[in-house]
Scaffold this motif. Structure first.
Motif, PDB file in Angstrom:
ATOM      1  N   ILE A 192      32.222  -5.999  28.735  1.00  0.00           N
ATOM      2  CA  ILE A 192      31.997  -6.867  29.886  1.00  0.00           C
ATOM      3  C   ILE A 192      32.830  -6.390  31.077  1.00  0.00           C
ATOM      4  N   LEU A 193      32.405  -6.844  32.250  1.00  0.00           N
ATOM      5  CA  LEU A 193      33.141  -6.666  33.507  1.00  0.00           C
ATOM      6  C   LEU A 193      33.447  -5.198  33.800  1.00  0.00           C
ATOM      7  N   ARG A 194      32.428  -4.376  33.630  1.00  0.00           N
ATOM      8  CA  ARG A 194      32.563  -2.956  33.965  1.00  0.00           C
ATOM      9  C   ARG A 194      31.496  -2.596  34.992  1.00  0.00           C
ATOM     10  N   ASP A 195      31.853  -1.745  35.917  1.00  0.00           N
ATOM     11  CA  ASP A 195      30.941  -1.343  36.970  1.00  0.00           C
ATOM     12  C   ASP A 195      29.879  -0.404  36.404  1.00  0.00           C
ATOM     13  N   VAL A 196      28.650  -0.880  36.326  1.00  0.00           N
ATOM     14  CA  VAL A 196      27.556  -0.042  35.848  1.00  0.00           C
ATOM     15  C   VAL A 196      26.438  -0.005  36.896  1.00  0.00           C
ATOM     16  N   SER A 197      26.857  -0.001  38.177  1.00  0.00           N
ATOM     17  CA  SER A 197      25.853   0.124  39.232  1.00  0.00           C
ATOM     18  C   SER A 197      25.125   1.455  39.132  1.00  0.00           C
ATOM     19  N   HIS A 198      25.759   2.434  38.484  1.00  0.00           N
ATOM     20  CA  HIS A 198      25.099   3.710  38.224  1.00  0.00           C
ATOM     21  C   HIS A 198      25.382   4.108  36.786  1.00  0.00           C
ATOM     22  N   ILE A 220      24.892  17.533  16.280  1.00  0.00           N
ATOM     23  CA  ILE A 220      23.988  16.780  15.417  1.00  0.00           C
ATOM     24  C   ILE A 220      22.862  16.184  16.255  1.00  0.00           C
ATOM     25  N   VAL A 221      21.640  16.450  15.816  1.00  0.00           N
ATOM     26  CA  VAL A 221      20.445  15.891  16.445  1.00  0.00           C
ATOM     27  C   VAL A 221      19.750  15.027  15.403  1.00  0.00           C
ATOM     28  N   VAL A 222      19.101  13.960  15.853  1.00  0.00           N
ATOM     29  CA  VAL A 222      18.400  13.084  14.911  1.00  0.00           C
ATOM     30  C   VAL A 222      16.986  12.826  15.418  1.00  0.00           C
ATOM     31  N   ASP A 223      16.029  12.762  14.469  1.00  0.00           N
ATOM     32  CA  ASP A 223      14.673  12.360  14.831  1.00  0.00           C
ATOM     33  C   ASP A 223      14.114  11.457  13.742  1.00  0.00           C
ATOM     34  N   THR A 224      12.851  11.092  13.885  1.00  0.00           N
ATOM     35  CA  THR A 224      12.083  10.241  12.970  1.00  0.00           C
ATOM     36  C   THR A 224      12.302   8.755  13.284  1.00  0.00           C
ATOM     37  N   GLY A 225      11.237   8.128  13.750  1.00  0.00           N
ATOM     38  CA  GLY A 225      11.240   6.682  13.924  1.00  0.00           C
ATOM     39  C   GLY A 225      11.593   6.187  15.308  1.00  0.00           C
ATOM     40  N   ILE A 226      11.914   7.080  16.236  1.00  0.00           N
ATOM     41  CA  ILE A 226      12.339   6.642  17.571  1.00  0.00           C
ATOM     42  C   ILE A 226      11.132   6.156  18.372  1.00  0.00           C
ATOM     43  N   MET A 227      11.175   4.898  18.765  1.00  0.00           N
ATOM     44  CA  MET A 227      10.082   4.288  19.519  1.00  0.00           C
ATOM     45  C   MET A 227      10.574   3.536  20.762  1.00  0.00           C
ATOM     46  N   ASN A 228      11.873   3.569  21.009  1.00  0.00           N
ATOM     47  CA  ASN A 228      12.448   2.803  22.115  1.00  0.00           C
ATOM     48  C   ASN A 228      13.686   3.538  22.608  1.00  0.00           C
ATOM     49  N   GLY A 229      13.952   3.432  23.909  1.00  0.00           N
ATOM     50  CA  GLY A 229      15.159   4.046  24.445  1.00  0.00           C
ATOM     51  C   GLY A 229      16.421   3.501  23.822  1.00  0.00           C
ATOM     52  N   ALA A 230      16.375   2.255  23.352  1.00  0.00           N
ATOM     53  CA  ALA A 230      17.540   1.685  22.673  1.00  0.00           C
ATOM     54  C   ALA A 230      17.837   2.416  21.370  1.00  0.00           C
ATOM     55  N   ASP A 231      16.795   2.932  20.701  1.00  0.00           N
ATOM     56  CA  ASP A 231      16.995   3.727  19.482  1.00  0.00           C
ATOM     57  C   ASP A 231      17.809   4.980  19.797  1.00  0.00           C
ATOM     58  N   ILE A 232      17.521   5.570  20.940  1.00  0.00           N
ATOM     59  CA  ILE A 232      18.231   6.781  21.370  1.00  0.00           C
ATOM     60  C   ILE A 232      19.695   6.458  21.655  1.00  0.00           C
ATOM     61  N   ILE A 233      19.943   5.364  22.344  1.00  0.00           N
ATOM     62  CA  ILE A 233      21.325   4.978  22.666  1.00  0.00           C
ATOM     63  C   ILE A 233      22.101   4.664  21.397  1.00  0.00           C
ATOM     64  N   ALA A 234      21.478   3.997  20.433  1.00  0.00           N
ATOM     65  CA  ALA A 234      22.157   3.712  19.170  1.00  0.00           C
ATOM     66  C   ALA A 234      22.538   5.006  18.466  1.00  0.00           C
ATOM     67  N   SER A 235      21.663   5.999  18.501  1.00  0.00           N
ATOM     68  CA  SER A 235      21.943   7.286  17.862  1.00  0.00           C
ATOM     69  C   SER A 235      23.111   7.996  18.530  1.00  0.00           C
ATOM     70  N   LEU A 263      16.438   3.302  27.960  1.00  0.00           N
ATOM     71  CA  LEU A 263      17.783   3.742  27.571  1.00  0.00           C
ATOM     72  C   LEU A 263      18.791   3.496  28.692  1.00  0.00           C
ATOM     73  N   ILE A 264      18.373   3.661  29.949  1.00  0.00           N
ATOM     74  CA  ILE A 264      19.295   3.390  31.056  1.00  0.00           C
ATOM     75  C   ILE A 264      19.607   1.901  31.123  1.00  0.00           C
ATOM     76  N   ARG A 265      18.595   1.068  30.938  1.00  0.00           N
ATOM     77  CA  ARG A 265      18.831  -0.382  30.930  1.00  0.00           C
ATOM     78  C   ARG A 265      19.765  -0.769  29.783  1.00  0.00           C
ATOM     79  N   THR A 266      19.581  -0.171  28.608  1.00  0.00           N
ATOM     80  CA  THR A 266      20.463  -0.463  27.479  1.00  0.00           C
ATOM     81  C   THR A 266      21.891  -0.048  27.779  1.00  0.00           C
ATOM     82  N   MET A 267      22.068   1.124  28.395  1.00  0.00           N
ATOM     83  CA  MET A 267      23.414   1.553  28.791  1.00  0.00           C
ATOM     84  C   MET A 267      24.066   0.525  29.707  1.00  0.00           C
ATOM     85  N   LYS A 268      23.325   0.069  30.703  1.00  0.00           N
ATOM     86  CA  LYS A 268      23.906  -0.871  31.660  1.00  0.00           C
ATOM     87  C   LYS A 268      24.222  -2.218  31.008  1.00  0.00           C
ATOM     88  N   LEU A 269      23.362  -2.665  30.096  1.00  0.00           N
ATOM     89  CA  LEU A 269      23.632  -3.931  29.414  1.00  0.00           C
ATOM     90  C   LEU A 269      24.793  -3.808  28.433  1.00  0.00           C
TER      91      LEU A 269
END
Length: 411
Positions: free
Chosen positions: A81-87, A328-343, A380-386
């Protein structure tokens, strides 16, 4: 009592602002697609069943694919919380070069089967987005054709070591000559998996006009028009080797490949090399000791061994064991940018998308691939900001909990 009044006409007209109708059908369909699953639905409507099922399906009961997707859905995020994520900066480096986003396009075979623009659309879209594109040994556009479509971007090549080793060696040399900077040595295909949807559909390469396919084509004439009026569907990088499509496919699956083949290919390849299809800790450690540049945790999109390990679940332990020595790279099952951020949070350096890109391709050719990349990028950008992180480097395992449904039983 609520005070009421007769609305003024000007106030009503102010609310009645209608969006100008979009007359371009492709653009209209793609604009309405807000998720990769939306693109999948468009793709399913516009593509004959056999071609769609070849893309969408997996091996046997398709448990590996379902579990991989479920693993990403079973993620709990822990935002700060309370971190500048304007970019928020989603750029990264992988295998010695830049990528504007933490994902690239995975290698897929028979790509022009899904939609006639095939790898040209994928490579062009990847170049425009500043991300890498990977060409499969079983691609339907040549190594040189991909280079022409993406002359200033990063191109990678996925290698099957074929029964005739000289064919594979020739592909390695061509990819190097064309400026491809990374080689994916694929190790999870000693034989082809049992893809039951294809068998039930009577699927063949190239597609055959049977009574069933004709009936299925009636509501999709555009696909058949594109297929019949464009160059013959074939393995573009293998046409000079001769043989039928079936013979070439069989030749690509060689149960005799071993560690000596890896050493041979590594000695030939001048760029970075990553081993694709790693599914356990011990193999990851051995590969790291051999000095490979990267490991791709993958079960081939669930298309080989059903009930194979879930790459996303393997990720944390592999990162702990060898993450300092290899990327390390991961694939299989990625359907959302949030999946990428979790990885990325759990230690992956990069991710690859296969079906997600192909759904876009089937939905709208090059424009559909652009839309798929745009959807994942926005997510993924929205997930980063949230999560309140402004760069990928700020992501840590503390941001993610893997909620597991499947736990091994004590023996």
């Amino acid at each position: 009592m609520v005070e009421r009044q007769i609305p003024k006409p000007a106030e009503i007209f102010e609310l009645m602002k209608f969006k100008r109708p979009e007359l371009n059908g492709r653009k209209r369909r793609l604009e309405k697609a807000l998720t990769i699953y939306d693109l999948r639905e468009v793709a399913k409507r516009r593509t004959p069943a056999a071609a769609f099922d070849y893309t969408d399906g997996a091996a046997e009961g398709e448990l590996s694919l379902a579990r991989a997707r479920q693993a990403f859905e079973d993620v709990e995020f822990h935002p700060s919380i309370l971190r500048d994520v304007s970019h928020a900066d989603p750029s990264t480096t992988i295998f010695g070069g830049p990528s504007a986003l933490p994902f690239g396009i995975a290698p897929t075979g028979f790509t022009r089967l899904m939609q006639t623009e095939g790898e040209i659309a994928g490579a062009g879209a990847a170049g425009a987005a500043g991300i890498p594109f990977t060409l499969s040994t079983l691609g339907t556009t040549s190594i040189e054709g991909v280079r022409a479509a993406n002359p200033n971007g990063r191109n990678w090549f996925q290698l099957y070591v074929m029964r005739d080793r000289s064919v594979s060696y020739g592909l390695v040399e061509r990819a190097a000559a064309a400026g491809f900077d990374t080689l994916f040595f694929t190790v999870d295909t000693p034989v082809a998996g049992a893809r039951l949807r294809d068998k039930r559909n009577g699927f063949s390469i190239p597609p055959q006009l049977t009574p069933r396919t004709v009936v299925n084509a009636i509501p999709r004439p555009w696909w058949w028009w594109d297929f019949l009026t464009t160059p013959k569907l074939e393995f573009a990088s293998l046409t000079s080797t001769g043989g039928t499509v079936g013979e070439l496919l069989d030749a690509a699956m060689d149960p005799s490949i071993d560690w000596d083949d890896l050493r041979e290919i590594r000695a030939m390849w001048p760029g970075k090399i990553a081993i694709k299809g790693v599914q356990n800790i011990e193999d990851a450690k051995k590969l790291a000791s051999l000095g490979v540049d990267g490991i791709v945790l993958s079960n081939h999109g669930g298309r080989q061994l059903d009930r194979a390990p879930i790459p996303f679940h393997l990720l944390p332990q592999v990162v702990r064991e060898v993450g300092r020595d290899v990327e390390i790279v991961v694939d299989t099952g990625i359907m959302n940018g949030a999946d990428i951020i979790a990885s990325i949070a759990l230690g992956a350096r990069f991710t690859l998308i296969g079906r997600a890109y192909l759904y876009g391709l089937m939905a709208g050719g090059r424009a559909g691939v652009d839309r798929a990349i745009e959807i994942l990028s926005d997510q993924l950008i929205r997930t980063m900001k949230l999560l309140q992180v402004s760069s990928l480097e700020e992501l840590t395992p503390a941001h993610v909990t893997q909620l597991r449904r499947l736990e091994p039983r004590e023996l």
